[in-house]
Design an enzyme around this catalytic site. Structure first.
Site, PDB file in Angstrom:
ATOM      1  NE  ARG A 118      -4.109  -2.028   1.688  1.00  0.00           N
ATOM      2  CZ  ARG A 118      -4.120  -3.050   2.549  1.00  0.00           C
ATOM      3  NH1 ARG A 118      -3.331  -3.035   3.606  1.00  0.00           N
ATOM      4  NH2 ARG A 118      -4.916  -4.071   2.342  1.00  0.00           N
ATOM      5  CE  LYS A 140      -1.833  13.486 -14.580  1.00  0.00           C
ATOM      6  NZ  LYS A 140      -2.264  13.997 -15.897  1.00  0.00           N
ATOM      7  CD  GLU A 182       5.122  15.841 -22.915  1.00  0.00           C
ATOM      8  OE1 GLU A 182       4.383  16.833 -22.768  1.00  0.00           O
ATOM      9  OE2 GLU A 182       4.713  14.670 -22.840  1.00  0.00           O
ATOM     10  CE  LYS A 224       3.940  17.212 -14.453  1.00  0.00           C
ATOM     11  NZ  LYS A 224       4.081  15.979 -15.192  1.00  0.00           N
ATOM     12  CD  GLU A 234      -5.441  15.664 -15.420  1.00  0.00           C
ATOM     13  OE1 GLU A 234      -4.227  15.415 -15.321  1.00  0.00           O
ATOM     14  OE2 GLU A 234      -6.145  15.274 -16.354  1.00  0.00           O
ATOM     15  NE  ARG A 238      -0.748  16.521 -12.908  1.00  0.00           N
ATOM     16  CZ  ARG A 238       0.030  15.794 -12.147  1.00  0.00           C
ATOM     17  NH1 ARG A 238      -0.138  15.793 -10.841  1.00  0.00           N
ATOM     18  NH2 ARG A 238       1.005  15.067 -12.670  1.00  0.00           N
ATOM     19  CG  ASN A 242      -3.227  15.350 -20.193  1.00  0.00           C
ATOM     20  OD1 ASN A 242      -2.336  14.652 -20.656  1.00  0.00           O
ATOM     21  ND2 ASN A 242      -3.820  15.104 -19.045  1.00  0.00           N
ATOM     22  CG  HIS A 245      -0.649  14.770 -23.517  1.00  0.00           C
ATOM     23  ND1 HIS A 245      -0.085  15.975 -23.869  1.00  0.00           N
ATOM     24  CD2 HIS A 245       0.315  14.100 -22.825  1.00  0.00           C
ATOM     25  CE1 HIS A 245       1.166  16.024 -23.410  1.00  0.00           C
ATOM     26  NE2 HIS A 245       1.430  14.902 -22.775  1.00  0.00           N
ATOM     27  CG  HIS A 249      -2.447   9.711 -24.239  1.00  0.00           C
ATOM     28  ND1 HIS A 249      -3.003  10.143 -23.059  1.00  0.00           N
ATOM     29  CD2 HIS A 249      -1.110   9.888 -24.088  1.00  0.00           C
ATOM     30  CE1 HIS A 249      -2.041  10.552 -22.231  1.00  0.00           C
ATOM     31  NE2 HIS A 249      -0.891  10.417 -22.842  1.00  0.00           N
ATOM     32  CG  HIS A 262       4.480  10.435 -24.409  1.00  0.00           C
ATOM     33  ND1 HIS A 262       3.128  10.198 -24.382  1.00  0.00           N
ATOM     34  CD2 HIS A 262       4.675  11.571 -23.678  1.00  0.00           C
ATOM     35  CE1 HIS A 262       2.533  11.148 -23.660  1.00  0.00           C
ATOM     36  NE2 HIS A 262       3.450  11.983 -23.223  1.00  0.00           N
TER      37      HIS A 262
HETATM   38  P1  NAD Z   1      11.512   5.981 -22.337  1.00  0.00           P
HETATM   39  O1  NAD Z   1      11.401   5.869 -20.885  1.00  0.00           O
HETATM   40  O2  NAD Z   1      11.036   4.822 -23.163  1.00  0.00           O
HETATM   41  O3  NAD Z   1      13.012   6.334 -22.715  1.00  0.00           O
HETATM   42  C1  NAD Z   1      13.347   6.483 -24.064  1.00  0.00           C
HETATM   43  C2  NAD Z   1      14.554   5.638 -24.457  1.00  0.00           C
HETATM   44  O4  NAD Z   1      15.739   6.262 -24.006  1.00  0.00           O
HETATM   45  C3  NAD Z   1      14.563   4.244 -23.854  1.00  0.00           C
HETATM   46  O5  NAD Z   1      15.040   3.331 -24.811  1.00  0.00           O
HETATM   47  C4  NAD Z   1      15.540   4.372 -22.701  1.00  0.00           C
HETATM   48  O6  NAD Z   1      16.146   3.154 -22.352  1.00  0.00           O
HETATM   49  C5  NAD Z   1      16.547   5.334 -23.290  1.00  0.00           C
HETATM   50  N1  NAD Z   1      17.304   6.120 -22.339  1.00  0.00           N
HETATM   51  C6  NAD Z   1      16.892   6.640 -21.161  1.00  0.00           C
HETATM   52  N2  NAD Z   1      17.827   7.431 -20.653  1.00  0.00           N
HETATM   53  C7  NAD Z   1      18.870   7.419 -21.499  1.00  0.00           C
HETATM   54  C8  NAD Z   1      20.138   8.063 -21.522  1.00  0.00           C
HETATM   55  N3  NAD Z   1      20.484   8.950 -20.597  1.00  0.00           N
HETATM   56  N4  NAD Z   1      20.965   7.798 -22.541  1.00  0.00           N
HETATM   57  C9  NAD Z   1      20.600   6.959 -23.528  1.00  0.00           C
HETATM   58  N5  NAD Z   1      19.400   6.342 -23.579  1.00  0.00           N
HETATM   59  C10 NAD Z   1      18.552   6.576 -22.574  1.00  0.00           C
HETATM   60  O7  NAD Z   1      10.696   7.258 -22.873  1.00  0.00           O
HETATM   61  P2  NAD Z   1      10.483   8.711 -22.279  1.00  0.00           P
HETATM   62  O8  NAD Z   1      10.288   9.573 -23.459  1.00  0.00           O
HETATM   63  O9  NAD Z   1      11.499   9.059 -21.294  1.00  0.00           O
HETATM   64  O10 NAD Z   1       9.107   8.584 -21.484  1.00  0.00           O
HETATM   65  C11 NAD Z   1       7.897   8.321 -22.153  1.00  0.00           C
HETATM   66  C12 NAD Z   1       6.897   7.809 -21.141  1.00  0.00           C
HETATM   67  O11 NAD Z   1       6.645   8.822 -20.172  1.00  0.00           O
HETATM   68  C13 NAD Z   1       5.552   7.459 -21.743  1.00  0.00           C
HETATM   69  O12 NAD Z   1       5.127   6.221 -21.278  1.00  0.00           O
HETATM   70  C14 NAD Z   1       4.630   8.551 -21.241  1.00  0.00           C
HETATM   71  O13 NAD Z   1       3.307   8.114 -21.093  1.00  0.00           O
HETATM   72  C15 NAD Z   1       5.255   8.884 -19.930  1.00  0.00           C
HETATM   73  N6  NAD Z   1       4.943  10.222 -19.428  1.00  0.00           N
HETATM   74  C16 NAD Z   1       4.486  10.337 -18.168  1.00  0.00           C
HETATM   75  C17 NAD Z   1       4.213  11.578 -17.648  1.00  0.00           C
HETATM   76  C18 NAD Z   1       3.805  11.706 -16.218  1.00  0.00           C
HETATM   77  O14 NAD Z   1       3.384  12.798 -15.805  1.00  0.00           O
HETATM   78  N7  NAD Z   1       3.938  10.666 -15.416  1.00  0.00           N
HETATM   79  C19 NAD Z   1       4.396  12.726 -18.426  1.00  0.00           C
HETATM   80  C20 NAD Z   1       4.867  12.577 -19.730  1.00  0.00           C
HETATM   81  C21 NAD Z   1       5.130  11.317 -20.229  1.00  0.00           C
HETATM   82  N1  GLY Z   2       1.928  15.047 -18.095  1.00  0.00           N
HETATM   83  C1  GLY Z   2       0.692  15.527 -17.583  1.00  0.00           C
HETATM   84  C2  GLY Z   2       0.638  15.650 -16.104  1.00  0.00           C
HETATM   85  O1  GLY Z   2       1.559  15.333 -15.398  1.00  0.00           O
HETATM   86  O2  GLY Z   2      -0.362  16.049 -15.593  1.00  0.00           O
END
Ligand code: NAD
Ligand code: GLY
Length: 359
Positions: A118, A140, A182, A224, A234, A238, A242, A245, A249, A262
């Site tokens: 939990r 998130k 972003e 942010k 949200e 917030r 998006n 998005h 998405h 993404h």
């Molecule tokens: P990712 O985590 O897939 O990373 C992209 C690639 O880069 C991967 O292959 C990873 O292994 C590689 N990598 C990471 N760090 C590296 C480095 N320093 N050097 C070389 N390679 C490296 O993708 P991302 O773009 O970081 O994240 C996308 C995800 O984030 C999506 O799932 C999206 O939904 C999520 N997201 C979440 C929020 C949130 O608020 N929680 C906001 C935006 C996006």
């Molecule tokens: N990436 C959208 C949020 O964190 O609310």
């Protein structure tokens, strides 16, 4: 080093931003209140940065879980792998989880931390530009479902975010651009001056100029953090984070997770949102062109793929966390730097935009 704060009362936390902050062990260890620590990462990131982290954790009982790399592995199966490891190692409720990687690892590490017994403490060490400017901040967490992106998850804040800008040196150009999408989003929703700064300084970001990157990360995180502090879960503002998005998405789910990054899907979504905003008389043609040009200069896609038909697109958009009573809601722009709250979108207008923009 810059330190920003996400102000959430007893759940407030710092964001450390700077070159080589990963080589400051006390930044990490002062946020660890347990002996047991689990590091969640993937093989790509682990090869580059895991040893640095482990070297700081010699006085702890440390387990490491490496999940397969890729958006297509952002699943409950991967989450179960983390739980298996935690249970096999008999980790207690006071254990700490460190998510070391991009947004995929950060979202999954946070979700596993939210659920294990939990809730256990977790730290974010974002290693992509996208994760440093967006996903590691705000709590998130979650995974994808085959029918909808990020549809399973929880709001769960980390103890801290450690964003080391020097790790971006190993990031490839496509991933760098995805992060810039972003960053541009923040300019569009609430920071017109930052949008202009991006128009003037984009080439520095594309060349990984350290000062320009640090500035863009700081301004993004500042924006942010302010939004999250105002509306953590949200219920209002917030949702503006998006922008683009709902379209993005739908593209990610419809084309298969991992086809578009993404940030790439978001870039196309930003263009569609801008186009719709023009249809409603809020943006001028010139403003829409400025947005498309900046995204194109950042090497991001700006047109939806031909093989995702309008009907399918709308069906995919109908699975979105912003929707209410089955109505599709989107964020639009009243101006560059001024986003609307989520608004019901007229079906005919949406169909018109999806069949005419970029086709
Ligand atoms: P990712 O985590 O897939 O990373 C992209 C690639 O880069 C991967 O292959 C990873 O292994 C590689 N990598 C990471 N760090 C590296 C480095 N320093 N050097 C070389 N390679 C490296 O993708 P991302 O773009 O970081 O994240 C996308 C995800 O984030 C999506 O799932 C999206 O939904 C999520 N997201 C979440 C929020 C949130 O608020 N929680 C906001 C935006 C996006
Ligand atoms: N990436 C959208 C949020 O964190 O609310």
């Amino acid at each position: 080093m810059k330190i920003l704060h996400v102000a959430l009362g007893s759940r407030s936390y710092p964001i450390y931003i700077g070159s080589d902050v990963l080589n400051q062990p006390e930044l990490l260890t002062k946020h660890i209140k347990s002996k047991q620590v689990i590091v969640v990462s993937n093989p790509t990131v682990a090869t580059l940065y895991l040893d640095t982290i482990l070297a700081h954790l010699k006085d702890y009982v440390v387990e490491t879980v490496l999940l397969p790399d890729g958006e297509e592995y952002k699943t409950m199966t991967s989450i179960m792998q983390i739980f298996d490891h935690l249970l096999e190692s008999k980790f207690s409720r006071n254990a700490t989880l460190i998510a070391l990687g991009g947004g995929v690892i950060g979202d999954m590490g946070g979700f596993a931390a939210a659920c294990y017994q939990r809730g256990i403490a977790f730290l974010q060490i974002p290693t992509t530009l996208l994760a440093q400017v967006d996903s590691s901040v705000g709590g998130k967490t979650g995974v994808n479902h085959p029918l909808g992106k990020n549809m399973i998850g929880a709001f769960y804040q980390p103890q801290c975010v450690i964003a080391d800008t020097s790790v971006l040196n190993t990031l490839d150009n496509r991933q760098l651009a995805a992060g810039i999408a972003e960053i541009i989003k923040y300019g569009l929703i609430r920071d017109a001056d930052f949008f202009v700064w991006l128009e003037n300084n984009l080439s520095l970001l594309l060349n990984k100029d350290p000062l320009a990157l640090a500035y863009a990360i700081e301004i993004s995180c500042k924006n942010k953090a302010e939004v999250v502090a105002e509306d953590e879960t949200e219920s209002g503002v917030r949702a503006t984070l998006n922008l683009g998005h709902t379209f993005g998405h739908a593209l990610e789910t419809g084309m298969g997770y991992g086809t578009y990054l993404h940030g790439e899907a978001v870039a196309i979504g930003l263009c569609l949102a801008a186009y719709l905003s023009k249809q409603l008389g809020w943006l001028t043609e010139a403003q829409v062109q400025r947005i498309i040009t900046l995204l194109q200069q950042a090497n991001l896609p700006t047109r939806p793929p031909k093989d995702l038909g309008c009907e399918k697109f709308i069906e995919l958009m109908s699975v979105d966390k912003k929707n209410i009573d089955g109505n599709i809601r989107v964020i639009l722009l009243k101006d560059i730097g001024l986003a609307t709250l989520p608004m019901d979108i007229n079906h005919d207008l949406l169909t018109h935009a999806l069949t005419t923009y970029g086709r």
